[in-house]
Design a protein around this motif. Sequence first.
Motif, mmCIF file in Angstrom:
data_model
loop_
_atom_site.group_PDB
_atom_site.id
_atom_site.type_symbol
_atom_site.label_atom_id
_atom_site.label_comp_id
_atom_site.label_asym_id
_atom_site.label_seq_id
_atom_site.Cartn_x
_atom_site.Cartn_y
_atom_site.Cartn_z
ATOM 1 N N ARG A 1 0.754 -1.223 0.047
ATOM 2 C CA ARG A 1 -0.038 -0.035 -0.004
ATOM 3 C C ARG A 1 0.786 1.346 0.017
ATOM 4 O O ARG A 1 0.725 2.225 -0.765
ATOM 5 C CB ARG A 1 -0.877 0.020 1.249
ATOM 6 C CG ARG A 1 -1.598 1.385 1.511
ATOM 7 C CD ARG A 1 -2.389 1.454 2.844
ATOM 8 N NE ARG A 1 -1.261 1.480 3.673
ATOM 9 C CZ ARG A 1 -1.731 1.367 4.919
ATOM 10 N NH1 ARG A 1 -2.895 1.188 5.366
ATOM 11 N NH2 ARG A 1 -0.731 1.554 5.827
ATOM 12 N N ASP B 1 -8.758 9.790 -5.035
ATOM 13 C CA ASP B 1 -9.598 8.673 -5.270
ATOM 14 C C ASP B 1 -9.210 7.233 -5.601
ATOM 15 O O ASP B 1 -9.210 6.486 -4.741
ATOM 16 C CB ASP B 1 -10.412 9.068 -6.657
ATOM 17 C CG ASP B 1 -11.495 10.018 -6.462
ATOM 18 O OD1 ASP B 1 -12.069 10.565 -5.578
ATOM 19 O OD2 ASP B 1 -11.818 10.654 -7.578
ATOM 20 N N THR B 2 -7.790 7.479 -6.105
ATOM 21 C CA THR B 2 -6.897 6.330 -6.343
ATOM 22 C C THR B 2 -6.387 6.020 -4.965
ATOM 23 O O THR B 2 -6.481 4.852 -4.590
ATOM 24 C CB THR B 2 -5.720 6.484 -7.220
ATOM 25 O OG1 THR B 2 -6.525 6.819 -8.357
ATOM 26 C CG2 THR B 2 -5.159 5.517 -7.423
ATOM 27 N N ASP C 1 -7.833 6.177 -1.896
ATOM 28 C CA ASP C 1 -8.823 5.588 -1.294
ATOM 29 C C ASP C 1 -9.091 4.379 -1.791
ATOM 30 O O ASP C 1 -9.178 3.272 -0.956
ATOM 31 C CB ASP C 1 -10.249 6.441 -1.573
ATOM 32 C CG ASP C 1 -10.153 7.689 -0.714
ATOM 33 O OD1 ASP C 1 -9.242 7.929 0.260
ATOM 34 O OD2 ASP C 1 -10.843 8.891 -1.214
ATOM 35 N N SER C 2 -9.189 4.091 -3.201
ATOM 36 C CA SER C 2 -9.320 2.945 -3.576
ATOM 37 C C SER C 2 -8.157 1.755 -3.051
ATOM 38 O O SER C 2 -8.506 0.528 -2.713
ATOM 39 C CB SER C 2 -9.436 2.777 -4.873
ATOM 40 O OG SER C 2 -8.406 3.033 -5.749
ATOM 41 N N LYS D 1 -8.963 0.710 0.493
ATOM 42 C CA LYS D 1 -9.748 -0.138 0.356
ATOM 43 C C LYS D 1 -9.311 -1.654 0.148
ATOM 44 O O LYS D 1 -9.861 -2.566 0.768
ATOM 45 C CB LYS D 1 -11.217 0.330 -0.298
ATOM 46 C CG LYS D 1 -12.026 1.221 0.176
ATOM 47 C CD LYS D 1 -13.031 1.963 -0.948
ATOM 48 C CE LYS D 1 -13.908 3.270 -0.427
ATOM 49 N NZ LYS D 1 -14.653 3.734 -1.366
ATOM 50 N N LEU D 2 -8.824 -1.629 -0.958
ATOM 51 C CA LEU D 2 -8.006 -3.012 -1.233
ATOM 52 C C LEU D 2 -7.181 -3.560 -0.282
ATOM 53 O O LEU D 2 -7.533 -4.699 0.163
ATOM 54 C CB LEU D 2 -7.178 -2.660 -2.444
ATOM 55 C CG LEU D 2 -7.721 -2.931 -3.847
ATOM 56 C CD1 LEU D 2 -6.609 -2.717 -4.811
ATOM 57 C CD2 LEU D 2 -8.244 -4.384 -3.937
ATOM 58 N N LYS E 1 -9.353 -5.007 2.500
ATOM 59 C CA LYS E 1 -10.016 -6.148 2.189
ATOM 60 C C LYS E 1 -9.247 -7.115 2.315
ATOM 61 O O LYS E 1 -9.513 -8.374 2.903
ATOM 62 C CB LYS E 1 -10.450 -5.923 0.675
ATOM 63 C CG LYS E 1 -11.076 -7.257 -0.089
ATOM 64 C CD LYS E 1 -11.391 -6.773 -1.466
ATOM 65 C CE LYS E 1 -11.164 -8.164 -2.433
ATOM 66 N NZ LYS E 1 -11.153 -8.078 -3.521
#
Length: 173
Positions: A120, A143-144, A146-147, A150-151, A154
């Motif tokens: 990350r 935005d990237t 944030d994604s 989130k990954l 997960k």
Amino acid sequence: MQKTVEATQRSFNTIRTGRANASLLDRVMVEYYGTPTPLKSLANINTPDASTITIQPYDRGSMNLIEKAISLSDIGLTPNNDGSTIRLNIPPLTSDRRKELVKMAAKMAEEGKVSIRNIRRDAIDSIRKQEKSGDVSEDEARDTQDSVQKLTDKYIQRIDQILAEKEKDILTI
């Protein structure tokens, strides 16, 4: 990140539970003709019952080498050689040993999580460099990021899930 989860799963497979499992021997390396060789490429490994692993070397000359490698490994099992087969008897785990194995699994899970966090960090650093050079706008970068977060969440949750399953396996008598 997926590869990290798979590597953590493979690490968990090398931890003993109450049952015999051929994957316990995945990390055992045998010094065969001067080259460290995985045990599974030198022998046929079977689990005839829940408390025994049998190892039949393809080359009988490697019996002593395999026996020595198992003795020196960190799996904590003593090999019994009958001339053609090596047997490993899996003793039942004590409650103290089970707790120790759970701690070891938790440590492996934490290593997997750290690895995911490093991925990350590298991804976010790359995004920031692109933003500074003007390749990506500030909103797209946010935005990237944030994604990526989130990954990360997960995959860390997936490692926690695998750890919970392994703890259940270890603690089941």
